[in-house]
Scaffold this motif. Structure first.
Motif, short mmCIF file in Angstrom:
data_model
loop_
_atom_site.label_atom_id
_atom_site.label_comp_id
_atom_site.label_asym_id
_atom_site.label_seq_id
_atom_site.Cartn_x
_atom_site.Cartn_y
_atom_site.Cartn_z
N ILE A 57 0.87 -1.16 0.00
CA ILE A 57 0.00 0.00 0.00
C ILE A 57 0.92 1.22 0.00
O ILE A 57 2.12 1.11 0.28
N ASP A 70 -4.46 0.94 -1.30
CA ASP A 70 -4.01 0.16 -2.44
C ASP A 70 -3.75 1.10 -3.62
O ASP A 70 -4.67 1.78 -4.08
N SER A 83 -9.22 -5.70 1.82
CA SER A 83 -8.90 -5.08 0.54
C SER A 83 -10.07 -5.16 -0.44
O SER A 83 -10.08 -4.44 -1.45
#
Length: 365
Positions: free
Chosen positions: A152, A200, A317
């Motif tokens: 990330i 992300d 995620s």
């Protein structure tokens, strides 16, 4: 050609702590760092958890006031979930001061520090190389060790604030529009405001500075800057500890080893704990010349202890829309949800102690 016992590449917390421990064992240690000053290019948020503060000696002047209160906010920022610990759970450090003290301590132990010197170092040969050179480690590639592949990216602004009298608070905001796969945060400890976000990189809705401005504009209790802003940022590995961390030519520590909690993205506690094992294993290997000693530095064994957190990382995620984040915050209001959140935020399992012990290091050797 100068030959040394150990070349440590990178003067972050992991590299300097490893260098200090190896120099204390009597080895000839050189640390190279491409930055000319450790006060620049800082990537970490500097949030230390209670277990780190309990087990390692960090100088009080470099630590902000303790934080016991956490607010978990949905995307709307309305009706946050409040968690309050009976213990001091977090302290945010002045990282330039922490690095300066770690550098001074390594030097006092006998390590030689070369700032502004990139790796590989011209005219220097080492019996063993410790890669502490970050998430995208050059040492790992040169030695044929594993490399990080899951990341990330984050950004944070830090500035002094006038104390409001409110208790120091860690605000966590779950909003995939700003921070897909992670979160945005404000830590206001009465001295400084730490305002940041991470997510992300493939699903971010724009450049990080723009997203950070949007977040700051939406947060109702954000203190007004009373002084200059310091910006931090960088890449954070979240794929877990790498499997192949060592070979007869060297090993990896810190972010280079993937020593970051997959769920919380905390890397300061792992950097200290894994550095202790790395220094012990390196010392034994250099004294005996037996490659079997490197087997104790087993990334696969450590990784196995993080299966649950890796699964949670993958699940988190997948939260891509604000409605899903709101539902998650709703679940955190239930007794099981509050218990789970408290365990993650206030539990004792920050990172396994790979050396199998707790060692409180002296502030001064």
């Amino acid at each position: 050609m100068e030959t040394v016992d150990v070349l440590v590449v990178g003067a972050g917390l992991a590299g300097l702590h490893t260098a200090y421990l190896l120099a204390r064992q009597g080895f000839d240690v050189v640390v190279c760092e491409r930055r000319g000053s450790l006060a620049t290019g800082i990537r970490t948020t500097g949030i230390f958890v209670r277990r780190t503060l309990d087990d390692f000696a960090l100088l009080e002047p470099h630590l902000g006031p303790p934080v016991r209160r956490v607010l978990l906010h949905p995307p709307s920022l309305r009706s946050p979930v409040e968690l309050v610990s009976s213990r001091d759970e977090f302290r945010v450090a002045d990282m330039p001061g922490v690095y300066a003290e770690a550098l001074s301590r390594a030097r006092r132990a006998g390590a030689r520090i070369r700032l502004g010197v990139p790796y590989p170092v011209t005219g220097l040969a080492a019996r063993f190389t410790v890669g502490a050179d970050g998430a995208r480690s050059t040492v790992a590639r040169r030695l044929g060790l594993d490399v990080n592949r899951a990341f990330i990216v984050g950004i944070e602004d830090v500035y002094p604030v006038a104390g409001s009298g409110a208790p120091p608070t860690f605000h966590c905001v779950l909003d995939p529009r700003l921070a897909p796969g992670y979160l945005a945060w404000v830590v206001d400890d009465g001295r400084h405001a730490h305002v940041g976000l991470a997510g992300d990189p493939e699903h971010l809705a724009g450049p990080l500075p723009r997203l950070l401005r949007a977040f700051a504009a939406r947060f109702p209790d954000l203190p007004v800057p009373a002084g200059p802003v310091r910006r931090r940022g960088g890449v954070i590995p979240v794929g877990g500890v790498l499997r192949r961390l060592a070979c007869p030519q060297g090993l990896l520590v810190g972010d280079a080893a993937g020593a970051v909690s997959p769920l919380t993205a905390g890397g300061l506690d792992p950097s200290l704990r894994m550095s202790e094992l790395a220094a012990a294993v390196t010392g034994d290997y250099l004294r005996t010349g037996d490659p079997a000693t490197l087997g104790r530095y087993d990334g696969a064994a450590l990784r196995a202890r993080f299966r649950g957190r890796l699964l949670l990382r993958r699940a988190y995620s997948l939260v891509r829309v604000p409605a899903a984040a709101s539902v998650a915050c709703g679940l955190l209001r239930t007794p099981p949800g509050r218990a789970a959140a408290s365990r993650v935020l206030f539990g004792d399992g920050s990172f396994p102690d790979p050396a199998g012990r707790h060692q409180r290091l002296p502030a001064h050797p």
